[in-house]
Design an enzyme around this catalytic site. Structure first.
Site, PDB file in Angstrom:
ATOM      1  N   GLU A 286      -3.498   3.319 113.675  1.00  0.00           N
ATOM      2  CA  GLU A 286      -4.720   3.892 114.260  1.00  0.00           C
ATOM      3  C   GLU A 286      -4.380   4.714 115.500  1.00  0.00           C
ATOM      4  OE1 GLU A 286      -7.592   3.986 112.718  1.00  0.00           O
ATOM      5  OE2 GLU A 286      -6.556   2.853 111.171  1.00  0.00           O
ATOM      6  N   TRP A 289      -3.413   7.938 114.381  1.00  0.00           N
ATOM      7  CA  TRP A 289      -4.496   8.866 113.988  1.00  0.00           C
ATOM      8  C   TRP A 289      -4.903   9.728 115.179  1.00  0.00           C
ATOM      9  CZ3 TRP A 289      -6.459  10.877 109.738  1.00  0.00           C
ATOM     10  CH2 TRP A 289      -6.277  10.220 108.528  1.00  0.00           C
ATOM     11  N   TRP A 317     -25.468  24.370 104.093  1.00  0.00           N
ATOM     12  CA  TRP A 317     -26.143  23.345 104.902  1.00  0.00           C
ATOM     13  C   TRP A 317     -27.633  23.654 104.921  1.00  0.00           C
ATOM     14  CZ3 TRP A 317     -22.740  19.691 105.623  1.00  0.00           C
ATOM     15  CH2 TRP A 317     -21.395  20.015 105.816  1.00  0.00           C
ATOM     16  N   ASN A 352     -15.983   2.177 114.524  1.00  0.00           N
ATOM     17  CA  ASN A 352     -15.423   3.214 113.652  1.00  0.00           C
ATOM     18  C   ASN A 352     -16.012   3.204 112.238  1.00  0.00           C
ATOM     19  OD1 ASN A 352     -13.422   5.305 112.913  1.00  0.00           O
ATOM     20  ND2 ASN A 352     -12.645   3.675 111.593  1.00  0.00           N
ATOM     21  N   TRP A 370     -21.885  19.497 109.912  1.00  0.00           N
ATOM     22  CA  TRP A 370     -21.098  18.512 110.684  1.00  0.00           C
ATOM     23  C   TRP A 370     -21.017  18.905 112.159  1.00  0.00           C
ATOM     24  CZ3 TRP A 370     -16.855  20.309 113.266  1.00  0.00           C
ATOM     25  CH2 TRP A 370     -16.230  21.476 112.789  1.00  0.00           C
ATOM     26  N   TRP A 393     -14.926  14.299 112.331  1.00  0.00           N
ATOM     27  CA  TRP A 393     -16.114  14.873 111.675  1.00  0.00           C
ATOM     28  C   TRP A 393     -15.704  15.719 110.477  1.00  0.00           C
ATOM     29  CZ3 TRP A 393     -21.189  14.092 111.538  1.00  0.00           C
ATOM     30  CH2 TRP A 393     -21.727  13.249 112.501  1.00  0.00           C
TER      31      TRP A 393
HETATM   32  P1  FAD Z   1      -9.193   0.687 117.682  1.00  0.00           P
HETATM   33  O1  FAD Z   1      -9.459   0.354 116.268  1.00  0.00           O
HETATM   34  O2  FAD Z   1      -8.913  -0.422 118.600  1.00  0.00           O
HETATM   35  O3  FAD Z   1      -7.994   1.732 117.693  1.00  0.00           O
HETATM   36  C1  FAD Z   1      -7.133   1.902 118.825  1.00  0.00           C
HETATM   37  C2  FAD Z   1      -7.111   3.356 119.229  1.00  0.00           C
HETATM   38  O4  FAD Z   1      -6.613   4.167 118.171  1.00  0.00           O
HETATM   39  C3  FAD Z   1      -8.487   3.935 119.546  1.00  0.00           C
HETATM   40  O5  FAD Z   1      -8.880   3.621 120.854  1.00  0.00           O
HETATM   41  C4  FAD Z   1      -8.250   5.415 119.329  1.00  0.00           C
HETATM   42  O6  FAD Z   1      -7.641   6.010 120.431  1.00  0.00           O
HETATM   43  C5  FAD Z   1      -7.280   5.421 118.164  1.00  0.00           C
HETATM   44  N1  FAD Z   1      -8.008   5.580 116.897  1.00  0.00           N
HETATM   45  C6  FAD Z   1      -8.476   4.602 116.099  1.00  0.00           C
HETATM   46  N2  FAD Z   1      -9.035   5.138 114.986  1.00  0.00           N
HETATM   47  C7  FAD Z   1      -8.919   6.474 115.117  1.00  0.00           C
HETATM   48  C8  FAD Z   1      -9.300   7.579 114.290  1.00  0.00           C
HETATM   49  N3  FAD Z   1      -9.891   7.410 113.106  1.00  0.00           N
HETATM   50  N4  FAD Z   1      -9.054   8.830 114.736  1.00  0.00           N
HETATM   51  C9  FAD Z   1      -8.435   9.037 115.932  1.00  0.00           C
HETATM   52  N5  FAD Z   1      -8.038   8.021 116.740  1.00  0.00           N
HETATM   53  C10 FAD Z   1      -8.272   6.767 116.333  1.00  0.00           C
HETATM   54  N6  FAD Z   1     -12.265   8.526 118.517  1.00  0.00           N
HETATM   55  C11 FAD Z   1     -12.188   8.933 119.798  1.00  0.00           C
HETATM   56  O7  FAD Z   1     -11.350   8.409 120.547  1.00  0.00           O
HETATM   57  N7  FAD Z   1     -13.011   9.907 120.281  1.00  0.00           N
HETATM   58  C12 FAD Z   1     -13.957  10.510 119.500  1.00  0.00           C
HETATM   59  O8  FAD Z   1     -14.659  11.398 119.978  1.00  0.00           O
HETATM   60  C13 FAD Z   1     -14.081  10.067 118.158  1.00  0.00           C
HETATM   61  N8  FAD Z   1     -15.038  10.586 117.353  1.00  0.00           N
HETATM   62  C14 FAD Z   1     -15.149  10.142 116.056  1.00  0.00           C
HETATM   63  C15 FAD Z   1     -16.120  10.695 115.223  1.00  0.00           C
HETATM   64  C16 FAD Z   1     -16.263  10.257 113.907  1.00  0.00           C
HETATM   65  C17 FAD Z   1     -17.296  10.883 113.010  1.00  0.00           C
HETATM   66  C18 FAD Z   1     -15.417   9.254 113.424  1.00  0.00           C
HETATM   67  C19 FAD Z   1     -15.542   8.756 112.009  1.00  0.00           C
HETATM   68  C20 FAD Z   1     -14.434   8.702 114.228  1.00  0.00           C
HETATM   69  C21 FAD Z   1     -14.280   9.137 115.552  1.00  0.00           C
HETATM   70  N9  FAD Z   1     -13.286   8.599 116.401  1.00  0.00           N
HETATM   71  C22 FAD Z   1     -13.186   9.049 117.694  1.00  0.00           C
HETATM   72  C23 FAD Z   1     -12.268   7.684 115.881  1.00  0.00           C
HETATM   73  C24 FAD Z   1     -12.581   6.182 116.005  1.00  0.00           C
HETATM   74  O9  FAD Z   1     -13.863   5.915 115.525  1.00  0.00           O
HETATM   75  C25 FAD Z   1     -12.463   5.675 117.437  1.00  0.00           C
HETATM   76  O10 FAD Z   1     -11.229   6.055 117.999  1.00  0.00           O
HETATM   77  C26 FAD Z   1     -12.547   4.151 117.482  1.00  0.00           C
HETATM   78  O11 FAD Z   1     -13.742   3.700 116.916  1.00  0.00           O
HETATM   79  C27 FAD Z   1     -12.431   3.683 118.908  1.00  0.00           C
HETATM   80  O12 FAD Z   1     -12.615   2.317 118.991  1.00  0.00           O
HETATM   81  P2  FAD Z   1     -11.433   1.358 119.396  1.00  0.00           P
HETATM   82  O13 FAD Z   1     -10.806   1.834 120.656  1.00  0.00           O
HETATM   83  O14 FAD Z   1     -11.959  -0.022 119.381  1.00  0.00           O
HETATM   84  O15 FAD Z   1     -10.411   1.582 118.211  1.00  0.00           O
END
Ligand code: FAD
Length: 488
Positions: A286, A289, A317, A352, A370, A393
């Site tokens: 993650e 990602w 759209w 997420n 989007w 997105w």
């Molecule tokens: P954890 O599951 O604890 O993951 C640890 C870290 O990994 C996160 O803090 C984040 O930095 C990174 N991470 C995890 N999943 C993703 C992912 N899919 N993509 C990129 N990084 C990831 N994340 C953001 O940080 N900023 C945003 O603006 C953002 N917008 C999003 C919009 C959409 C439509 C979607 C589907 C996802 C988005 N995410 C975004 C990704 C993800 O949802 C969040 O990073 C995550 O929910 C953060 O929660 P956490 O710190 O508990 O994640």
């Protein structure tokens, strides 16, 4: 603000720029400046879009205010005063150089295209004036320009990107905060934080954010410690269940640079952790990602405005302000979507799994562009990130690099039943449904009239009737997709 000339200190100071790195630990620029032994002037430059990037949205502005207060206090403990300046980076820094007779400026790199361009201009301008300009690794494990495919191009697909990242050697170890910072002998004028009006006042919508978060470096350290104690061991399975809150919630701290991925990565290797390999691997993926999102942004500077897959330029759209508003306000009649959108509004963050469901619902069930959803998230998320937000997105909408196939359209009822089986998450954020039995919590329209009435639910009055019917919406979305393919 006018530049205020100070008496020149005996030794020229080093200016350290803070931007999205609001921390003292693992801050290479600050460490290098402190090690020069010269006076150090820490400056937060708030470009607020003046460098050509996106100004922070409301939720990030709220966070920034509190993060700066805490950064200022941590620097003060070490004897240094944080100077606040607002404006384009180049002009702001040059005016400070002139005012303080600094002969060196250090900073940690930014990775959004506007930040890269502004910092490159700054480096050129400083060197033209025979001043020292040094930039350091910022908030990514790997510089996005350095990871390339076998043929030297950018990655478009996550899996090979992850393999390259995972086999690229152990990321560098984090560095400690400097113990002492030599201050300038004379005061330098600073903006007042209050004068930036970052906090909402009329109305003050930030109560839920205050309850949910502790911005700042200490808050980030505590989140990481809590996650390592309680979340990591169940992460692989639990990360998809929004009610369990087993994810790290480190994202806003990462977005503001209160913690680095290096600190997180190395914390995962702590010998006392004892987390199953599967959970560790899933969590590292993650983090990767996030790196991949920056890789995509680096190679697609218009990621927030242009489809990566240009076929989607022809997608029809159906802009509808009413549908967009219902989604924003959590009034779609689909409980899991509404719970997510209300979690976002209340706390500035959304789980997420629910982000994916809510984004899919907007783009596929409601056929809203989007970019409208991305903009709403940009304004309301405390972790709004210039790379992860548009990349995610586009991933959900189908227009991105390595996107989910368009025809995989989430069924919001099944998603709710699978990941929030007893409806705990929905009950928390959609209290008007709280008394519904679990079997109806994700599809209240199927509940018998007496069950609804016992639970105090009156569809169309206490809770909305579903704004679209899933099957019909799915068919319409697939037809729109087929029409787009037909135009190629
Ligand atoms: P954890 O599951 O604890 O993951 C640890 C870290 O990994 C996160 O803090 C984040 O930095 C990174 N991470 C995890 N999943 C993703 C992912 N899919 N993509 C990129 N990084 C990831 N994340 C953001 O940080 N900023 C945003 O603006 C953002 N917008 C999003 C919009 C959409 C439509 C979607 C589907 C996802 C988005 N995410 C975004 C990704 C993800 O949802 C969040 O990073 C995550 O929910 C953060 O929660 P956490 O710190 O508990 O994640």
């Amino acid at each position: 603000m006018p530049t205020q000339k100070t008496d020149m200190p005996c030794e020229p100071p080093v200016i350290v720029l803070f931007r999205n790195d609001l921390r003292l630990a693992d801050n290479l620029a600050l460490k290098a400046a402190a090690e020069t032994g010269r006076p150090v002037l820490p400056v937060f430059v708030f470009d607020d879009g003046a460098d050509g990037g996106r100004p922070p949205g409301g939720a990030r502005r709220w966070w920034l205010h509190h993060a700066l207060e805490r950064l200022r206090a941590s620097l003060a403990e070490r004897g240094a005063s944080l100077i606040l300046r607002r404006g384009p980076t180049l002009a702001t820094v040059l005016s400070l150089v002139e005012a303080t007779q600094a002969n060196a400026v250090f900073w940690n790199r930014r990775y959004d295209p506007a930040g890269i361009a502004a910092d490159s201009d700054l480096k050129t301008a400083l060197r033209e004036r025979a001043l020292e300009a040094r930039s350091f690794d910022g908030h990514l494990l790997h510089e996005p320009s350095r990871l390339t495919t076998g043929t030297g191009g950018p990655y478009r697909v996550y899996s090979p990107f992850w393999r390259a990242l995972a086999s690229g050697g152990e990321p560098r170890a984090p560095v400690a905060a400097p113990k002492a910072i030599r201050p300038l002998p004379e005061a330098v004028a600073s903006d007042g934080l209050e004068s930036w009006s970052l906090l909402p006042t009329a109305p003050d919508w930030a109560g839920g954010l205050r309850d949910a978060w502790t911005p700042g470096e200490a808050g980030a350290r505590q989140r990481l410690a809590d996650f390592l104690d309680a979340g990591l061991q169940h992460y692989a399975e639990g990360r998809d269940r929004p009610a369990d809150a087993l994810t790290s919630q480190l994202s806003p701290h990462l977005a503001h640079g209160e913690i680095t991925p290096f600190q997180i990565w190395h914390a995962l290797a702590r010998p006392d952790l004892d987390a199953p390999a599967r959970d560790l691997e899933t969590f590292r993926k993650e983090i990767a990602w996030r790196e991949f999102s920056y890789h995509l942004l680096f190679h697609n500077r218009d990621l927030a405005s242009k489809n990566v897959n240009r076929d989607f330029d022809a997608f029809a759209w159906r802009p509808d302000a009413g549908l967009l508003a219902a989604w924003q306000q959590g009034r779609t009649g689909y409980p899991i979507v509404d719970a997510g959108m209300r979690q976002l509004w209340r706390t500035g963050w959304m789980h997420n799994r629910v982000r994916m469901v809510a984004a899919s619902f907007l783009t596929k069930h409601l056929l809203q562009d989007w970019r409208d959803g991305e903009a709403w998230f940009w304004d309301t998320l405390v972790d709004a990130d210039p790379a992860s937000n548009p990349a995610s997105w586009q991933w959900v909408a189908g227009s991105g690099a390595d996107a989910a196939p368009y025809f995989r359209i989430f069924n919001p009822v099944l998603q709710g039943e699978k990941f929030d089986p007893d409806g705990t998450y929905v009950r928390d954020f959609v209290p008007e449904l709280a008394r519904l039995p679990s079997r109806y919590i994700h599809k209240p329209w199927q509940a018998p009239a007496d069950t609804l009435s016992e639970a105090g639910v009156k569809l169309g009055a206490t809770y909305p009737v579903a704004i679209v019917e899933h099957r019909k919406a799915r068919t319409a979305a697939l037809a729109a997709y087929d029409a787009m393919k037909g135009t190629r």
